[in-house]
Every structure is written in C-alpha cells, then in structure tokens.
Design an enzyme around this catalytic site. Structure first.
Site, PDB file in Angstrom:
ATOM      1  N   MET A 192     -12.041  -0.101   1.399  1.00  0.00           N
ATOM      2  CA  MET A 192     -12.694  -1.345   1.016  1.00  0.00           C
ATOM      3  C   MET A 192     -13.729  -1.168  -0.100  1.00  0.00           C
ATOM      4  SD  MET A 192     -10.939  -3.201   2.936  1.00  0.00           S
ATOM      5  CE  MET A 192     -11.676  -4.818   2.999  1.00  0.00           C
ATOM      6  N   ARG A 193     -13.416  -0.321  -1.054  1.00  0.00           N
ATOM      7  CA  ARG A 193     -14.316  -0.141  -2.200  1.00  0.00           C
ATOM      8  C   ARG A 193     -13.503  -0.128  -3.480  1.00  0.00           C
ATOM      9  NH1 ARG A 193     -19.299   1.448  -0.565  1.00  0.00           N
ATOM     10  NH2 ARG A 193     -19.342   2.088   1.607  1.00  0.00           N
TER      11      ARG A 193
ATOM     12  N   ASN B  40      -2.397   1.250  -4.258  1.00  0.00           N
ATOM     13  CA  ASN B  40      -2.997   0.440  -3.193  1.00  0.00           C
ATOM     14  C   ASN B  40      -1.942  -0.496  -2.638  1.00  0.00           C
ATOM     15  OD1 ASN B  40      -5.146  -0.722  -1.602  1.00  0.00           O
ATOM     16  ND2 ASN B  40      -5.107  -2.486  -2.984  1.00  0.00           N
TER      17      ASN B  40
ATOM     18  N   GLY C 132      -6.487   1.778   9.926  1.00  0.00           N
ATOM     19  CA  GLY C 132      -5.643   2.930   9.592  1.00  0.00           C
ATOM     20  C   GLY C 132      -4.198   2.838  10.038  1.00  0.00           C
ATOM     21  N   SER C 133      -3.685   1.620  10.274  1.00  0.00           N
ATOM     22  CA  SER C 133      -2.271   1.553  10.699  1.00  0.00           C
ATOM     23  C   SER C 133      -1.340   1.964   9.563  1.00  0.00           C
ATOM     24  CB  SER C 133      -1.916   0.155  11.215  1.00  0.00           C
ATOM     25  OG  SER C 133      -1.882  -0.790  10.175  1.00  0.00           O
ATOM     26  N   ASN C 134      -1.687   1.653   8.316  1.00  0.00           N
ATOM     27  CA  ASN C 134      -0.846   2.107   7.195  1.00  0.00           C
ATOM     28  C   ASN C 134      -0.906   3.617   7.045  1.00  0.00           C
ATOM     29  OD1 ASN C 134       0.513  -0.122   5.497  1.00  0.00           O
ATOM     30  ND2 ASN C 134      -1.476  -0.987   6.070  1.00  0.00           N
TER      31      ASN C 134
ATOM     32  N   HIS D 283      -1.546  -4.282  -0.734  1.00  0.00           N
ATOM     33  CA  HIS D 283      -2.283  -5.529  -0.526  1.00  0.00           C
ATOM     34  C   HIS D 283      -1.378  -6.527   0.194  1.00  0.00           C
ATOM     35  CE1 HIS D 283      -5.246  -8.616  -1.228  1.00  0.00           C
ATOM     36  NE2 HIS D 283      -4.241  -9.418  -1.517  1.00  0.00           N
TER      37      HIS D 283
HETATM   38  C1  GRF Z   1      -3.754  -3.828   5.068  1.00  0.00           C
HETATM   39  O1  GRF Z   1      -3.375  -5.152   5.326  1.00  0.00           O
HETATM   40  C2  GRF Z   1      -3.738  -3.553   3.587  1.00  0.00           C
HETATM   41  O2  GRF Z   1      -2.782  -4.295   2.906  1.00  0.00           O
HETATM   42  C3  GRF Z   1      -5.120  -3.982   3.156  1.00  0.00           C
HETATM   43  O3  GRF Z   1      -5.951  -3.586   4.211  1.00  0.00           O
HETATM   44  C4  GRF Z   1      -5.202  -3.573   5.425  1.00  0.00           C
HETATM   45  C5  GRF Z   1      -5.413  -2.239   6.051  1.00  0.00           C
HETATM   46  O4  GRF Z   1      -4.837  -2.165   7.342  1.00  0.00           O
HETATM   47  N1  GRF Z   1      -5.468  -3.402   1.886  1.00  0.00           N
HETATM   48  P1  GRF Z   1      -4.785  -0.780   8.097  1.00  0.00           P
HETATM   49  O5  GRF Z   1      -6.203  -0.213   8.101  1.00  0.00           O
HETATM   50  O6  GRF Z   1      -3.837   0.118   7.360  1.00  0.00           O
HETATM   51  O7  GRF Z   1      -4.318  -1.082   9.491  1.00  0.00           O
END
Ligand code: GRF
Length: 190
Positions: free
Chosen positions: A89-90, A106, A11-13, A108
């Site tokens: 992750m789905r 999304n 969940g860092s994003n 990536h």
């Molecule tokens: C990120 O690298 C994103 O690009 C990918 O999954 C990772 C999620 O990281 N889809 P976080 O959970 O946001 O830390």
C-alpha cells in the site's frame, strides 16, 4: 527468475504465488516476502510456507529515501529479478523504480484505467458496471498507472453481493498473477 513479493496486509495473492511456484521447476522462485507492516497476516503466511521474510517500515528510517534504499539493498543482495507488489500500500520512488525498469509489477482489482486506488472493487460495484475484473501492470511513480500487461474480466451477476464479487475477484487474481509471471519468464527465455 528470482522474485520478491511486497505485501502490506492479508497476503492471499502472495500465498497463491508461493504455492504456484513452490517447486521451483518452472525456473520461478518466490525468494522472500517483504512487508512494511509488522502485523501483516502475509508475514504469518510466509512463515507457514517456509518463505523468508523481511519487515521494516519507513518510520524505522530517517527518510523515505533511506527506507527505499534499504529495500533496494535487500533486493540486490537476494539477486531479485522481478519485484511483485501484492497489496503493497505504498507508492514506489526513484531508488527502486530506477533499479528495476519494467521489472516491478502490481495487481489491481479493477479494469484499469477504471477505478484506480484503494477501493476498486467497491467503486465498480457501486457504479453499476456490468463488467469488472483485474489488471496486472508495470509499476511507475503513479497510483495504478503503469503500462498494462494483462487484464481479465468478469460479469457482475444480477443481485450479487459485494462480498460475493470480492471473493470472485480475488479468485481471479490468484489465477491471473501466476499466469503473468509465467508469461514474463517466457519473455526472458525468448
Ligand atoms: C488485492 O485485491 C490486490 O489487487 C490489491 O490489494 C489486494 C491485496 O489482497 N492491490 P491480498 O493481500 O493479496 O489478499
């Protein structure tokens, strides 16, 4: 613009987005975090940030369709306009994709179409490419395959460890994702 974030893990994003838009003065609000994983650290981050959470999993429903319909229902009840996947992750299917055309995005950690899938950073590193980066794209029924909205690249440094590269990619993600949401908000106003 009312946004929901879906995350399965760290969940860092999500946190970067919640902090970027915490004051709501840009007309962008992170309304809730959804996780399909009961133990996701993203849920703890949301609680610490005072953001509403929802948590359930496909196993809680008789079918995948019913799971996605439940997800759609909370998005509709919360008047969500943009669904933001951040380590969710789905793959998504018809109920959500049909209800939110060009309104699910999304992020990536590679320069798509290179290195889709779960190990984009490591695969780029091991392939020895000089440049890698991050991609934000619209979500379709495939894996990391929708229309690209924005990319940002960085050069892999000579002798850089994978851990260092991962850290730099995540920092870049945390800058690019809020910027793309501002861009989409601007388009809505145009
Ligand atoms: C990120 O690298 C994103 O690009 C990918 O999954 C990772 C999620 O990281 N889809 P976080 O959970 O946001 O830390």
């Amino acid at each position: 613009m009312r946004c929901a974030v879906f995350a399965s893990g760290n969940g860092s994003n999500f946190q970067a987005l919640a902090q970027a838009f915490s004051k709501g003065q840009e007309g962008i609000e992170i309304v809730f975090l959804f996780s399909d994983q009961a133990g996701a650290y993203a849920l703890e981050r949301a609680q610490d940030l005072g953001i509403k959470t929802y948590q359930f999993s496909p196993q809680d429903f008789p079918s995948r369709q019913a799971y996605e319909e439940a997800l759609l229902q909370i998005c509709q009840e919360e008047a969500i306009e943009l669904v933001v996947l951040a380590g969710y992750m789905r793959v998504l299917h018809a109920p959500l994709l049909q209800a939110y055309p060009q309104a699910i995005i999304n992020i990536h950690p590679s320069l798509l179409p290179a290195f889709p899938g779960r190990h984009g950073i490591r695969e780029a590193y091991e392939a020895g490419v000089e440049q890698t980066g991050v991609t934000v794209h619209y979500v379709d029924a495939g894996i990391d395959s929708g229309e690209i909205i924005r990319q940002a690249s960085l050069a892999i440094r000579p002798g850089e460890t994978l851990a260092d590269l991962e850290a730099r990619i995540h920092d870049l993600e945390h800058q690019v994702y809020p910027a793309v949401i501002r861009q989409l908000k601007g388009r809505e106003n145009a």
